[in-house]
Design an enzyme around this catalytic site. Structure first.
Site, PDB file in Angstrom:
ATOM      1  N   GLY A 267       0.812  -1.207   0.000  1.00  0.00           N
ATOM      2  CA  GLY A 267       0.000   0.000   0.000  1.00  0.00           C
ATOM      3  C   GLY A 267       0.849   1.262   0.000  1.00  0.00           C
ATOM      4  O   GLY A 267       0.560   2.220  -0.728  1.00  0.00           O
ATOM      5  N   HIS A 268       1.920   1.275   0.815  1.00  0.00           N
ATOM      6  CA  HIS A 268       2.809   2.436   0.834  1.00  0.00           C
ATOM      7  C   HIS A 268       3.522   2.609  -0.511  1.00  0.00           C
ATOM      8  O   HIS A 268       3.703   3.741  -0.984  1.00  0.00           O
ATOM      9  CB  HIS A 268       3.847   2.284   1.948  1.00  0.00           C
ATOM     10  CG  HIS A 268       3.308   2.549   3.319  1.00  0.00           C
ATOM     11  ND1 HIS A 268       2.568   1.615   4.023  1.00  0.00           N
ATOM     12  CD2 HIS A 268       3.378   3.648   4.123  1.00  0.00           C
ATOM     13  CE1 HIS A 268       2.218   2.123   5.191  1.00  0.00           C
ATOM     14  NE2 HIS A 268       2.690   3.349   5.286  1.00  0.00           N
ATOM     15  N   GLU A 269       3.907   1.513  -1.129  1.00  0.00           N
ATOM     16  CA  GLU A 269       4.579   1.601  -2.428  1.00  0.00           C
ATOM     17  C   GLU A 269       3.630   2.129  -3.502  1.00  0.00           C
ATOM     18  O   GLU A 269       4.045   2.874  -4.397  1.00  0.00           O
ATOM     19  CB  GLU A 269       5.125   0.231  -2.827  1.00  0.00           C
ATOM     20  CG  GLU A 269       5.816   0.197  -4.177  1.00  0.00           C
ATOM     21  CD  GLU A 269       7.007   1.144  -4.245  1.00  0.00           C
ATOM     22  OE1 GLU A 269       7.310   1.621  -5.355  1.00  0.00           O
ATOM     23  OE2 GLU A 269       7.634   1.422  -3.200  1.00  0.00           O
TER      24      GLU A 269
END
Length: 530
Positions: free
Chosen positions: A488-490
């Site tokens: 999700g962060h990527e």
């Protein structure tokens, strides 16, 4: 300023007045509902704290008809205590009426003086910035960042509304899965249909801003909002799918000779050990069939009823219930949530005003203290070639950006977790305002990840960690949870840079070895440099 003597207690051994511990006995900062529709501070009894009657777990010796009142009272108390301690099948969130840390009625109000000082400092920053701009340009503010934020804002609003509305397909799909007698039942093909829909839904809305050529700020906002509603939709669908399967199984037990009487599978909580599950299975294996069947019926029936005891599946499969859930500031679906008596409109007004105030401060901080530094660094880097000068410029730029980035982080934290979520909590009368804990006191990364964003922590613990625990070890479930969070962060980093470089994924996964190091005996429990 906040009072500094509240919530103190006397040490009986030395007579020293001690402050309230860092974490209260009830970390949820519980408070009861007030007569005016608000919430009172801790200490007063609440309807939500009363045990629910009529729920029982386990089997006890029936009382004789002529049992004295004392025996009846003891038996009733035992049943209520067992009912409170009943472990539900699906991982559940213990929602309760709670304050946020910065609420004036909170047990943490001694911290409010620093909170006020923070706003005084920002006010001074804005005033000095206005005077400097008037002197240099004749205008109080620059508008470069503001123009970036407001570009195609109506297109963003309409698209965001369409994205939210498209999640509503999950509600009629749940009715189809529940009423199906064939392959569309949830445990057969229903889960696959829902998962495929969620994957296609995510692919469409993540690519939509790129197709329309939005600015990076609009893309980041929309991507984060899309991920938020993906989690809400997933929680709604998979929890109701579980309840539909539970209802089918309970109905099938009306004819137990033709139904499965295997014990209900309980998803372990985060604190449950695997050996505890094995011991539970061993105990159930030694019971007779009638007792096992009665407890199975009771487990399934309890699962279909909300923890507050007022809503039973499938009464919740309505448009009104789904719309209410969409507005509630939570990522985990439950049949029922604790509520305040009514909306406090004055509180809603102040929180809404604070949202726009924080956005204004974020704009000023970016315009005056971030963009000029980045622009100057870019010009200087284009005119030099030596490695030493490049490293010097990068170090100087990072040092100049540390404080503005810290202010930006704190403002984003406040606008989301205190004001936006607080405003929606007032709109929906959602009583649990515990959207964050005292993450500023965290001593390791794992504690910080649990406490700075409690809604996401609840979702990952319930739908990723908790759902995977029956099939894998605790360490592997933790790895899967971090892996999903890293993806999700990527995705967000990819939206900003328009390239998938793996920086966000790597930075997130590097927390695992740091957590392992912080759990060693040389670091664990130490607060110095931690």
């Amino acid at each position: 300023m906040a009072a500094s003597t509240s919530h103190q207690h006397h040490d009986s051994t030395n007579g020293i007045v001690q402050p309230r511990p860092r974490k209260p006995g009830n970390p949820g900062v519980l408070r009861a509902q007030g007569e005016d529709g608000g919430l009172r501070a801790n200490g007063a009894p609440s309807k939500l704290e009363m045990p629910l009657s009529g729920l029982s777990s386990g089997h006890s010796t029936p009382l004789p008809p002529d049992a004295p009142p004392s025996a009846i009272s003891i038996s009733s108390a035992r049943k209520q205590i067992r009912a409170q301690q009943k472990h539900r099948l699906f991982p559940s969130i213990d929602y309760a009426a709670r304050l946020s840390h910065f609420d004036p009625k909170s047990d943490y109000r001694d911290f409010r003086g620093f909170f006020v000082l923070f706003w005084i400092g920002l006010a001074i920053m804005v005033i000095t910035t206005m005077l400097r701009n008037i002197k240099d340009t004749g205008f109080p503010f620059r508008v470069g960042v503001w123009a970036l934020l407001t570009e195609r804002v109506w297109q963003l609003a309409l698209t965001d509304g369409a994205m939210v509305a498209s999640t509503a397909l999950s509600m009629p799909l749940q009715k189809v899965f529940r009423n199906s007698k064939g392959w569309l039942q949830w445990q057969k093909g229903g889960m696959i249909v829902q998962s495929v829909y969620q994957a296609l839904w995510l692919a469409l809305w993540v690519n939509w801003p790129f197709m329309l050529g939005w600015t990076w700020t609009a893309q980041v906002f929309f991507t984060l909002h899309t991920i938020t509603f993906l989690m809400k939709m997933h929680s709604y669908a998979f929890y109701n799918g579980h309840l539909g399967t539970t209802e089918h199984r309970l109905s099938a037990l009306d004819n137990p000779e033709n139904a499965s009487t295997a014990a209900a599978v309980r998803y372990p909580r985060s604190s449950t050990n695997l050996n505890e599950l094995d011991m539970s299975k061993e105990k159930k294996a030694h019971r007779d069939e009638d007792e096992a069947l009665a407890e199975l019926r009771e487990d399934l029936a309890l699962e279909l009823t909300s923890p507050l005891g007022q809503v039973t599946y499938p009464q919740n499969l309505t448009w009104a219930n789904y719309g209410d859930y969409i507005l509630c500031p939570t990522l985990c679906y439950e049949l029922e949530y604790p509520r305040t008596e009514r909306t406090q409109y004055l509180e809603l007004f102040w929180k809404t005003l604070a949202v726009f105030g924080c956005i204004f401060l974020l704009t000023v901080t970016s315009e005056e203290f971030i963009n000029p530094v980045l622009h100057d660094a870019s010009l200087r880097l284009n005119t030099i070639s030596s490695t030493s000068e490049t490293l010097l410029i990068l170090s100087e730029t990072i040092s100049l950006l540390l404080f503005p980035f810290m202010v930006t982080f704190l403002l984003i934290f406040l606008v989301i977790f205190e004001y936006v979520l607080g405003a929606f909590a007032e709109i929906t009368c959602f009583a649990d305002r515990h959207f964050y804990s005292d993450w500023w006191n965290s001593c390791d990364w794992l504690e910080f990840s649990r406490e700075w964003n409690i809604p996401v922590h609840h979702f990952l613990r319930r739908h990723v960690y908790g759902a995977s625990r029956p099939y894998m070890s605790r360490n592997m479930s933790t790895l899967v949870t971090f892996l999903l969070s890293a993806l999700g962060h990527e995705l967000v980093m990819g939206v900003i840079t328009k390239k998938l470089r793996g920086y966000g994924f790597l930075a997130q996964m590097l927390q695992l070895p740091i957590v392992a190091l912080q759990r060693t005996r040389w670091v664990k429990g130490k607060r110095l440099f931690n």
